[in-house]
Write an enzyme that holds these catalytic residues in place. Structure first.
Site, PDB file in Angstrom:
ATOM      1  N   ASP A 232       0.815  -1.207   0.000  1.00  0.00           N
ATOM      2  CA  ASP A 232       0.000   0.000   0.000  1.00  0.00           C
ATOM      3  C   ASP A 232       0.854   1.264   0.000  1.00  0.00           C
ATOM      4  O   ASP A 232       0.621   2.198  -0.764  1.00  0.00           O
ATOM      5  CB  ASP A 232      -0.916  -0.014   1.222  1.00  0.00           C
ATOM      6  N   ASP A 278      -9.306  -1.731   2.362  1.00  0.00           N
ATOM      7  CA  ASP A 278      -9.115  -1.160   3.695  1.00  0.00           C
ATOM      8  C   ASP A 278     -10.121  -1.700   4.692  1.00  0.00           C
ATOM      9  O   ASP A 278      -9.979  -1.479   5.899  1.00  0.00           O
ATOM     10  CB  ASP A 278      -9.262   0.366   3.634  1.00  0.00           C
TER      11      ASP A 278
END
Length: 410
Positions: A232, A278
């Protein structure tokens, strides 16, 4: 996808705005309208971010609760898929290849045609995922006076002794009602791409992911979250690939909420967004800790609630930093340390750290659960069809039941 970000048009240079204000040419006024950035009110911003947080918490909370029931299911078609340490180590690499592949596709091919293909694909998956999400509620509200008939959709290959089932799909009247309602939402999404329809599908995907994807132990969870932490941060801060794909990808793989809802109502278009990665990635770790709580048989949910509060803290910190610096943030940068750190501290305090890391979810909670890479033939509810429609094994003639998790922790 795994960044929370605000999508807005680039801010117009001051010279462009001044020229447009002094101009009489209508085309220049149109330029002003197209380039001037909408400035969200504090109320609109707070509503958008607050709504995103609530929408993120719902699939984690209910998905974790449903994962406990799912793990105890004796129906093979409803068994969860187990992620092992090997699967967890490979996932960031697979996700990176998928993300970069999408980036190249959007650079080479027309964005319109790619999104059209993706819309049809996610329409089918979304209808089935939403149907599965609605099934428990439909079971409670379905009138007992109406007959609940059973149906079976069977698709085979070969004849005689060589006949093999490719698809064995069992459903009932309740499932049909759920499919009809979900199809209406799907058609609405296809035709309008409305943000509410997008969120309904996104929530269904996230809840299914948390419910049906199980980590086998805490160590595997740390490997998965750690790998995606690096993934990420690199793709958001190191390149523009993540943000480009996020803005180009028109599919329900993110939750969105308009910051201009108070001004423009349901036609609002200035969105804050949160990727499903997420939600699902930390969510399956939180669900694992809930199953660990259940295995302790202490009538306590200490690790579940501590990790759940850690997720709220991490997501709130992500939004704060994003709002302060006006830049897309890799949410896992904040969520991973919080979701791992809080439960570990609690375990150290309670003297259960060794017990937590030695807990084997696949053995103690749901014996005989299949691994992520080896699945039985498709059968059962709409959930089983939704999770296995992607692949077919030519070697065995069976359909690997691949539960939904796109490598979209973008």
């Amino acid at each position: 996808m795994s960044e929370a970000e605000q999508v807005a048009a680039p801010e117009a240079p001051a010279s462009v705005i001044l020229d447009a204000l002094n101009a009489t040419d209508p085309s220049v006024n149109e330029t002003l309208n197209a380039t001037a950035k909408f400035v969200a009110t504090p109320e609109g911003t707070a509503l958008a971010y607050g709504s995103l947080v609530i929408m993120a918490l719902l699939p984690i909370f209910f998905g974790a609760l449903r994962s406990v029931s799912c793990s105890k299911s004796k129906n093979a078609s409803d068994m969860p898929e187990t992620i092992t340490s090997r699967d967890a180590a490979r996932f960031p690499i697979i996700a990176s290849c998928t993300l970069f592949g999408l980036y190249l596709f959007f650079k080479v091919f027309s964005q319109e045609y790619i999104n059209l293909l993706l819309s049809v694909y996610f329409f089918v998956l979304g209808v089935l995922a939403l149907s599965h999400t609605m099934s428990p509620l439909m079971s409670r509200i379905f009138p007992t006076s109406l007959p609940n008939k059973q149906y079976q959709l069977l698709f085979t290959q070969g004849i005689g002794e060589t006949k093999e089932d490719i698809l064995n799909y069992e459903f009932d009247t309740k499932n049909l009602v759920c499919l009809v309602i979900s199809s209406v939402v799907g058609v609405w999404y296809l035709l309008k791409k409305h943000w509410i329809a997008n969120n309904l599908f996104g929530l269904a995907f996230a809840l299914n992911g948390v419910e049906l994807l199980h980590l086998n132990n805490v160590s595997t969870g740390c490997i998965l979250l750690g790998g995606l932490f690096v993934y990420d941060v690199f793709w958001v801060f190191g390149t523009n690939v993540m943000v480009t794909v996020a803005k180009s990808f028109e599919a329900p793989i993110k939750l969105v909420f308009p910051q201009d809802l108070l001004e423009r109502g349901l036609d609002a278009s200035n969105f804050a967004m949160l990727g499903l990665g997420d939600i699902v990635i930390p969510g399956i770790f939180i669900a694992l800790l809930l199953r660990f709580d259940v295995s302790l048989k202490k009538n306590s949910r200490t690790y579940f609630y501590s990790s759940f509060l850690a997720y709220i803290f991490g997501l709130g910190l992500t939004i704060f930093v994003m709002h302060t610096f006006k830049h897309a943030q890799p949410a896992l940068l904040y969520l991973v340390p919080a979701c791992i750190g809080f439960p570990v501290i609690v375990a150290l305090f309670k003297g259960e750290l060794t017990e937590m890391f030695s807990f084997e979810s696949a053995e103690e909670v749901f014996p005989g659960s299949p691994r992520l890479t080896s699945f039985p033939t498709v059968s059962g509810s709409p959930a089983s069809l939704a999770s296995s429609m992607d692949a077919f094994s030519p070697a065995t003639g069976s359909s690997p039941r691949r539960r939904w998790l796109q490598p979209s922790s973008m």
